[in-house]
Write a protein that holds these residues in place. Structure first.
Motif, PDB file in Angstrom:
ATOM      1  N   SER A  43       0.815  -1.220   0.000  1.00 33.14           N
ATOM      2  CA  SER A  43       0.000   0.000   0.000  1.00 33.14           C
ATOM      3  C   SER A  43       0.848   1.269   0.000  1.00 33.14           C
ATOM      4  O   SER A  43       0.395   2.321  -0.459  1.00 33.14           O
ATOM      5  CB  SER A  43      -0.937   0.008   1.210  1.00 33.14           C
ATOM      6  OG  SER A  43      -0.202   0.053   2.426  1.00 33.14           O
ATOM      7  N   GLU A  48      -1.267   7.692  -3.421  1.00 36.37           N
ATOM      8  CA  GLU A  48      -2.195   8.260  -2.446  1.00 36.37           C
ATOM      9  C   GLU A  48      -1.741   8.026  -1.006  1.00 36.37           C
ATOM     10  O   GLU A  48      -2.396   8.490  -0.073  1.00 36.37           O
ATOM     11  CB  GLU A  48      -3.591   7.637  -2.631  1.00 36.37           C
ATOM     12  CG  GLU A  48      -4.153   7.767  -4.038  1.00 36.37           C
ATOM     13  CD  GLU A  48      -4.291   9.219  -4.464  1.00 36.37           C
ATOM     14  OE1 GLU A  48      -4.704  10.041  -3.624  1.00 36.37           O
ATOM     15  OE2 GLU A  48      -3.978   9.531  -5.623  1.00 36.37           O
ATOM     16  N   ASP A  50      -0.121   8.400   2.501  1.00 37.27           N
ATOM     17  CA  ASP A  50       0.244   9.558   3.317  1.00 37.27           C
ATOM     18  C   ASP A  50       0.774   9.085   4.661  1.00 37.27           C
ATOM     19  O   ASP A  50       0.296   8.087   5.212  1.00 37.27           O
ATOM     20  CB  ASP A  50      -0.971  10.457   3.567  1.00 37.27           C
ATOM     21  CG  ASP A  50      -1.529  11.059   2.293  1.00 37.27           C
ATOM     22  OD1 ASP A  50      -0.761  11.701   1.570  1.00 37.27           O
ATOM     23  OD2 ASP A  50      -2.734  10.879   2.031  1.00 37.27           O
ATOM     24  N   ARG A 115      -5.826  15.314   7.245  1.00 36.18           N
ATOM     25  CA  ARG A 115      -6.173  14.243   6.309  1.00 36.18           C
ATOM     26  C   ARG A 115      -6.080  12.919   7.057  1.00 36.18           C
ATOM     27  O   ARG A 115      -5.648  12.876   8.205  1.00 36.18           O
ATOM     28  CB  ARG A 115      -5.243  14.244   5.099  1.00 36.18           C
ATOM     29  CG  ARG A 115      -3.796  13.970   5.436  1.00 36.18           C
ATOM     30  CD  ARG A 115      -2.925  13.935   4.200  1.00 36.18           C
ATOM     31  NE  ARG A 115      -2.004  15.057   4.140  1.00 36.18           N
ATOM     32  CZ  ARG A 115      -1.177  15.281   3.142  1.00 36.18           C
ATOM     33  NH1 ARG A 115      -1.171  14.470   2.113  1.00 36.18           N
ATOM     34  NH2 ARG A 115      -0.362  16.307   3.144  1.00 36.18           N
ATOM     35  N   GLN A 116      -6.467  11.846   6.389  1.00 30.42           N
ATOM     36  CA  GLN A 116      -6.268  10.523   6.965  1.00 30.42           C
ATOM     37  C   GLN A 116      -4.952   9.954   6.448  1.00 30.42           C
ATOM     38  O   GLN A 116      -4.547  10.221   5.312  1.00 30.42           O
ATOM     39  CB  GLN A 116      -7.433   9.598   6.629  1.00 30.42           C
ATOM     40  CG  GLN A 116      -8.683   9.878   7.470  1.00 30.42           C
ATOM     41  CD  GLN A 116      -9.648   8.717   7.432  1.00 30.42           C
ATOM     42  OE1 GLN A 116     -10.087   8.305   6.364  1.00 30.42           O
ATOM     43  NE2 GLN A 116      -9.982   8.185   8.595  1.00 30.42           N
ATOM     44  N   TYR A 117      -4.312   9.162   7.292  1.00 30.57           N
ATOM     45  CA  TYR A 117      -2.957   8.716   7.006  1.00 30.57           C
ATOM     46  C   TYR A 117      -2.870   7.199   6.878  1.00 30.57           C
ATOM     47  O   TYR A 117      -3.578   6.455   7.556  1.00 30.57           O
ATOM     48  CB  TYR A 117      -2.013   9.181   8.112  1.00 30.57           C
ATOM     49  CG  TYR A 117      -1.855  10.681   8.167  1.00 30.57           C
ATOM     50  CD1 TYR A 117      -0.989  11.338   7.297  1.00 30.57           C
ATOM     51  CD2 TYR A 117      -2.582  11.447   9.075  1.00 30.57           C
ATOM     52  CE1 TYR A 117      -0.844  12.714   7.334  1.00 30.57           C
ATOM     53  CE2 TYR A 117      -2.443  12.826   9.124  1.00 30.57           C
ATOM     54  CZ  TYR A 117      -1.574  13.455   8.242  1.00 30.57           C
ATOM     55  OH  TYR A 117      -1.439  14.816   8.277  1.00 30.57           O
ATOM     56  N   SER A 118      -1.941   6.780   6.021  1.00 31.53           N
ATOM     57  CA  SER A 118      -1.639   5.355   5.886  1.00 31.53           C
ATOM     58  C   SER A 118      -0.922   4.841   7.133  1.00 31.53           C
ATOM     59  O   SER A 118      -1.136   3.705   7.559  1.00 31.53           O
ATOM     60  CB  SER A 118      -0.763   5.116   4.654  1.00 31.53           C
ATOM     61  OG  SER A 118      -1.333   5.689   3.498  1.00 31.53           O
ATOM     62  N   LEU A 153      -6.358   7.481  11.045  1.00 29.70           N
ATOM     63  CA  LEU A 153      -5.780   6.436  10.201  1.00 29.70           C
ATOM     64  C   LEU A 153      -6.767   5.998   9.125  1.00 29.70           C
ATOM     65  O   LEU A 153      -7.966   5.859   9.385  1.00 29.70           O
ATOM     66  CB  LEU A 153      -5.390   5.221  11.045  1.00 29.70           C
ATOM     67  CG  LEU A 153      -4.180   5.382  11.963  1.00 29.70           C
ATOM     68  CD1 LEU A 153      -4.062   4.166  12.883  1.00 29.70           C
ATOM     69  CD2 LEU A 153      -2.900   5.568  11.166  1.00 29.70           C
ATOM     70  N   ARG A 154      -6.244   5.767   7.945  1.00 28.02           N
ATOM     71  CA  ARG A 154      -7.061   5.192   6.885  1.00 28.02           C
ATOM     72  C   ARG A 154      -7.394   3.735   7.210  1.00 28.02           C
ATOM     73  O   ARG A 154      -6.677   3.091   7.985  1.00 28.02           O
ATOM     74  CB  ARG A 154      -6.297   5.224   5.559  1.00 28.02           C
ATOM     75  CG  ARG A 154      -6.169   6.589   4.941  1.00 28.02           C
ATOM     76  CD  ARG A 154      -5.407   6.480   3.639  1.00 28.02           C
ATOM     77  NE  ARG A 154      -5.370   7.747   2.941  1.00 28.02           N
ATOM     78  CZ  ARG A 154      -4.707   7.955   1.823  1.00 28.02           C
ATOM     79  NH1 ARG A 154      -4.012   6.966   1.292  1.00 28.02           N
ATOM     80  NH2 ARG A 154      -4.724   9.137   1.245  1.00 28.02           N
ATOM     81  N   PRO A 155      -8.443   3.195   6.594  1.00 24.95           N
ATOM     82  CA  PRO A 155      -8.661   1.749   6.717  1.00 24.95           C
ATOM     83  C   PRO A 155      -7.411   0.993   6.267  1.00 24.95           C
ATOM     84  O   PRO A 155      -6.825   1.297   5.230  1.00 24.95           O
ATOM     85  CB  PRO A 155      -9.840   1.501   5.763  1.00 24.95           C
ATOM     86  CG  PRO A 155     -10.575   2.810   5.726  1.00 24.95           C
ATOM     87  CD  PRO A 155      -9.507   3.863   5.824  1.00 24.95           C
ATOM     88  N   GLY A 157      -4.667   1.155   7.944  1.00 23.55           N
ATOM     89  CA  GLY A 157      -3.513   1.931   8.384  1.00 23.55           C
ATOM     90  C   GLY A 157      -2.886   1.383   9.656  1.00 23.55           C
ATOM     91  O   GLY A 157      -3.324   0.371  10.216  1.00 23.55           O
TER      92      GLY A 157
END
Length: 252
Positions: A43, A48, A50, A115-118, A153-155, A157
């Motif tokens: 990922s 995309e 972050d 923003r949401q982060y990896s 956190l992103r899904p 993440g």
């Protein structure tokens, strides 16, 4: 290191940025963090992807991340502007299109998150040396902050914490707080060596497939990074060996 250099002062000339080897990390726990990112699989190769790093220090981890993952968008939150100045002047740290620093309190940076982060790295030291845990300050493993961090956190993440505690009880208390907040996910630990007081704790909001944290899969991901990254030797940081130290602390 950056804080020490700032305190030292003196008339020496700063180090030229082109002399800095961005494939070298002097702290073993930084190597452990890099190895732990293999849990995220491929990922991180997405344009995309972050990342947020709370705590700049000398900037070595951020520059190494930028070197390994050129398309990764990295936000950095650093409390002290002098630390940023020293990192830029003495340690070859450089901001760019994909790497930006904001001066501010890491406890407030995610309120609300930009923003949401990896993945999010928490690498902050405690100023009070009497508490027995030098990293992170207790507020960074308190429910109020952990709830905001998990929401940022992103899904799929992950959060990575540098936990440095000579007291086993304090270390277990920090892990317990993370386990409680990430109760639907998984917790992993990486300790570079038995003598290292720094341990990396990785927490995921969702469950991670068993195959994803198998040493062979982690090493496959790391090998892919190494194969595409310009370096003088294949694995100068010992990431492949470090991946073997990953321990599943809890998971669903």
């Amino acid at each position: 290191a950056a804080a020490a250099a700032a305190a030292a002062g003196g008339d020496e000339e700063p180090t030229d940025a082109h002399l800095v080897d961005y494939t070298y990390l002097c702290f073993d726990y930084h190597k452990a963090m890099l190895s732990g990112l293999a849990l995220l699989g491929e990922s991180l190769d997405s344009p995309e992807a972050d990342a947020l790093v709370i705590g700049l220090g000398g900037g070595a981890l951020c520059m190494t991340l930028a070197h390994f993952f050129p398309s990764l968008n990295i936000d950095v939150c650093e409390l002290d502007p002098n630390v940023l100045a020293v990192a830029e002047s003495w340690f070859g740290f450089a901001q760019g299109e994909h790497l930006q620093v904001q001066i501010g309190d890491g406890l407030l940076y995610l309120d609300p998150p930009p923003r949401q982060y990896s993945f999010i790295v928490v690498d902050v030291d405690a100023k009070d040396t009497a508490v027995g845990m030098s990293c992170p300050p207790e507020a960074f493993v308190a429910p109020a902050f952990l709830g905001k961090l998990k929401a940022a956190l992103r899904p799929g993440g992950m959060a990575l914490f540098n936990v440095a505690a000579r007291s086993q009880a304090l270390y277990e208390k920090a892990c317990s707080a993370l386990r409680t907040e990430f109760d639907q996910g998984a917790l992993y630990t990486l300790r570079p060596s038995d003598d290292d007081v720094n341990r990396v704790v990785c927490a995921t909001p969702e469950a991670v497939g068993a195959a994803q944290h198998e040493p062979a899969e982690l090493k496959r991901c790391i090998s892919a990074w190494l194969d595409r990254t310009p370096m003088q030797t294949h694995d100068p940081l010992g990431l492949l060996e470090m991946a073997s130290q990953l321990v599943v602390a809890s998971g669903r």
